[in-house]
Design an enzyme around this catalytic site. Structure first.
Site, PDB file in Angstrom:
ATOM      1  N   THR A 204       1.455  -1.507   0.069  1.00  0.00           N
ATOM      2  CA  THR A 204       0.024   0.198  -0.042  1.00  0.00           C
ATOM      3  C   THR A 204       1.189   1.498   0.314  1.00  0.00           C
ATOM      4  O   THR A 204       2.280   1.338   0.630  1.00  0.00           O
ATOM      5  CB  THR A 204      -0.898   0.047   1.113  1.00  0.00           C
ATOM      6  OG1 THR A 204      -1.803  -1.095   1.377  1.00  0.00           O
ATOM      7  CG2 THR A 204      -1.873   1.077   1.430  1.00  0.00           C
ATOM      8  N   ARG A 232     -12.490  -9.139  -0.625  1.00  0.00           N
ATOM      9  CA  ARG A 232     -11.868  -8.894   0.252  1.00  0.00           C
ATOM     10  C   ARG A 232     -11.654  -7.294   0.143  1.00  0.00           C
ATOM     11  O   ARG A 232     -10.977  -6.281  -0.168  1.00  0.00           O
ATOM     12  CB  ARG A 232     -11.138  -9.640   0.800  1.00  0.00           C
ATOM     13  CG  ARG A 232     -10.316  -9.173   1.839  1.00  0.00           C
ATOM     14  CD  ARG A 232      -9.276  -7.973   1.898  1.00  0.00           C
ATOM     15  NE  ARG A 232      -7.821  -7.782   2.727  1.00  0.00           N
ATOM     16  CZ  ARG A 232      -7.557  -7.059   2.913  1.00  0.00           C
ATOM     17  NH1 ARG A 232      -6.417  -6.200   2.107  1.00  0.00           N
ATOM     18  NH2 ARG A 232      -6.418  -6.816   4.259  1.00  0.00           N
ATOM     19  N   VAL A 233     -12.277  -6.707   1.168  1.00  0.00           N
ATOM     20  CA  VAL A 233     -11.431  -5.276   0.921  1.00  0.00           C
ATOM     21  C   VAL A 233     -10.837  -4.422   2.540  1.00  0.00           C
ATOM     22  O   VAL A 233     -11.636  -5.068   3.813  1.00  0.00           O
ATOM     23  CB  VAL A 233     -13.042  -4.780   1.098  1.00  0.00           C
ATOM     24  CG1 VAL A 233     -12.610  -2.871   1.685  1.00  0.00           C
ATOM     25  CG2 VAL A 233     -13.669  -4.648  -0.212  1.00  0.00           C
ATOM     26  N   GLY A 234      -9.508  -4.376   2.511  1.00  0.00           N
ATOM     27  CA  GLY A 234      -8.817  -3.660   3.481  1.00  0.00           C
ATOM     28  C   GLY A 234      -9.473  -2.524   4.101  1.00  0.00           C
ATOM     29  O   GLY A 234     -10.850  -1.853   3.964  1.00  0.00           O
ATOM     30  N   ASP A 235      -8.601  -1.779   4.432  1.00  0.00           N
ATOM     31  CA  ASP A 235      -8.833  -0.320   5.374  1.00  0.00           C
ATOM     32  C   ASP A 235      -8.178   0.437   4.616  1.00  0.00           C
ATOM     33  O   ASP A 235      -9.046   1.441   4.166  1.00  0.00           O
ATOM     34  CB  ASP A 235      -6.980  -0.778   6.674  1.00  0.00           C
ATOM     35  CG  ASP A 235      -6.141  -0.821   5.990  1.00  0.00           C
ATOM     36  OD1 ASP A 235      -5.475  -1.044   5.170  1.00  0.00           O
ATOM     37  OD2 ASP A 235      -5.267   0.643   6.517  1.00  0.00           O
ATOM     38  N   THR A 255      -0.554   2.105   6.547  1.00  0.00           N
ATOM     39  CA  THR A 255      -0.251   0.836   5.443  1.00  0.00           C
ATOM     40  C   THR A 255      -0.361  -0.293   6.568  1.00  0.00           C
ATOM     41  O   THR A 255      -0.151  -0.466   7.658  1.00  0.00           O
ATOM     42  CB  THR A 255       0.937   1.070   4.268  1.00  0.00           C
ATOM     43  OG1 THR A 255       2.516   1.421   5.289  1.00  0.00           O
ATOM     44  CG2 THR A 255       0.527   2.368   4.111  1.00  0.00           C
ATOM     45  N   GLY A 256       0.085  -1.481   5.803  1.00  0.00           N
ATOM     46  CA  GLY A 256       0.252  -3.116   6.769  1.00  0.00           C
ATOM     47  C   GLY A 256      -1.214  -3.423   7.110  1.00  0.00           C
ATOM     48  O   GLY A 256      -1.848  -3.254   5.864  1.00  0.00           O
ATOM     49  N   GLY A 258      -4.379  -4.472   6.956  1.00  0.00           N
ATOM     50  CA  GLY A 258      -5.646  -3.330   7.026  1.00  0.00           C
ATOM     51  C   GLY A 258      -6.915  -4.011   8.093  1.00  0.00           C
ATOM     52  O   GLY A 258      -7.257  -3.310   9.132  1.00  0.00           O
TER      53      GLY A 258
HETATM   54  N1  GLY Z   1      -3.475  -2.086   3.853  1.00  0.00           N
HETATM   55  C1  GLY Z   1      -3.852  -2.633   2.911  1.00  0.00           C
HETATM   56  C2  GLY Z   1      -4.590  -3.593   3.254  1.00  0.00           C
HETATM   57  O1  GLY Z   1      -4.899  -4.446   4.253  1.00  0.00           O
HETATM   58  O2  GLY Z   1      -5.334  -4.038   2.362  1.00  0.00           O
END
Ligand code: GLY
Length: 359
Positions: A204, A232-235, A255-256, A258
């Protein structure tokens, strides 16, 4: 006077007298430089951060963002991104969008051209195409190879995998076996693919920019967790998790991993901490403590992931912070860093951190 100098003079004349700063995750040295170029030229701060992260989105070698990002478990690249424009207090977001290299631009279109904040999946692709964006295959040969190595590394309880001939034991690291499976592929590329297969990244890029008038905008864009379940959706596209900007206070991004960030609404929590008087550094560390608390501060479980926060206050003070002090690679500690540009050359600075790994 050159255009840049005119713009800077006009900004100084506005009496703002503030600082111009761009910060980003560690993969954003070029993004920060580009964003600063736009800021110095008098451009809008959202134009600046989007121009910056477009470099990563279009770069096939950044396998955590845009084109060349590592795909989902079916080998399809799905991207998430959001933007926040401080001066107008608006936001836009896309999630799980396929086939478009620059989701940050689509998030901006959602913000500017619709009465919505977030559009996902097939609808997001159709929306992008309606605005003339071309659908493209985002999988590069390198990311396809990493995906194939990951598929072949999976085993059922009996050690079987349908994507191998069934006679081979799983290799622990790039080996003659792996080279037999992928003839003609260099050892270096196989080592990369194996590393990605066993350590699925959540790379990210987050980028925040502040200009001399005190205006701030931000964006976060990603290909998300490698090998994720489709959809799947992250943060990153979640306003308040992957990004938050409040022009009265400042901005933050992440980042990291999510999943951990969503549970603490990281970016929003950091901005609220700053609103109540914490420095950017303390604001980030406080939220990292909440992440650790969600695991009862059990370092063994926390060691399985990392998460980073970036905070930029409206007066120009900033910080980068990580759960861990860095990663151990080949027995060496690689410290967690973030990128900064305050008008000169972009540089990496060390993140403050909550927990320590020993080399
Ligand atoms: N921070 C990116 C994700 O987990 O998708």
């Amino acid at each position: 006077m050159a255009g840049t100098a005119v713009a800077a003079a006009a900004q100084q004349a506005s009496g703002a007298g503030g600082k111009q700063i761009v910060i980003s995750s560690a993969n954003g040295l070029r993004a920060c430089a580009k964003a600063m170029e736009v800021v110095k030229g008098g451009g809008d701060t959202l134009d600046a951060v989007i121009a910056g992260v477009n470099i990563n989105e279009e770069d096939p070698d950044d396998d955590s963002v845009g084109y060349g990002g590592l795909p989902n478990e079916e080998g399809v690249v799905e991207l998430d991104a959001c933007v926040m424009h401080g001066p107008t207090r608006r936001a836009g977001s896309v999630a799980s969008i396929r086939g478009i290299k620059t989701p940050s631009k689509i998030a901006r279109l959602v913000m500017e051209q619709t009465d919505h904040i977030m559009i996902v999946g097939e609808g997001a692709l159709r929306f992008a195409k309606a605005y003339g964006f071309r659908e493209e295959n985002l999988l590069t040969e390198k990311s396809r190879l990493a995906w194939m190595v990951w598929k072949r590394s999976l085993r059922d309880a009996g050690g079987h995998n349908n994507w191998t001939d069934g006679l081979d034991a799983p290799a622990k690291k790039p080996s003659a076996e792996l080279q037999r499976m992928f003839p003609g592929v260099s050892e270096e590329l196989l080592a990369y693919a194996w590393d990605r297969a066993v350590h699925p990244p959540t790379g990210t890029i987050n980028c925040l920019a502040l200009n001399l008038k005190g205006e701030m905008s931000g964006t976060t864009t990603t290909s998300g967790l490698a090998w994720k379940i489709p959809g799947r959706v992250g943060d990153s596209p979640i306003i308040g998790a992957g990004l938050y900007v409040d022009p009265d206070v400042g901005g933050a991004g992440s980042t990291g991993r999510g999943e951990e960030n969503i549970r603490v609404a990281g970016a929003h929590s950091i901005v609220e901490n700053m609103r109540h008087g914490m420095s950017p550094k303390d604001a980030c560390l406080d939220v990292l403590k909440r992440v650790a608390r969600n695991y009862d501060n059990d370092n063994a479980r926390l060691s399985k992931f990392d998460i980073n926060f970036y905070a930029l206050r409206k007066d120009g003070e900033y910080a980068g912070a990580s759960l861990w002090n860095g990663r151990i690679r080949s027995g060496q500690l690689r410290p967690s860093t973030f990128a900064v540009n305050d008008g000169g050359k972009s540089r990496l600075e060390k993140c403050v951190y909550l927990l320590e790994r020993k080399a």
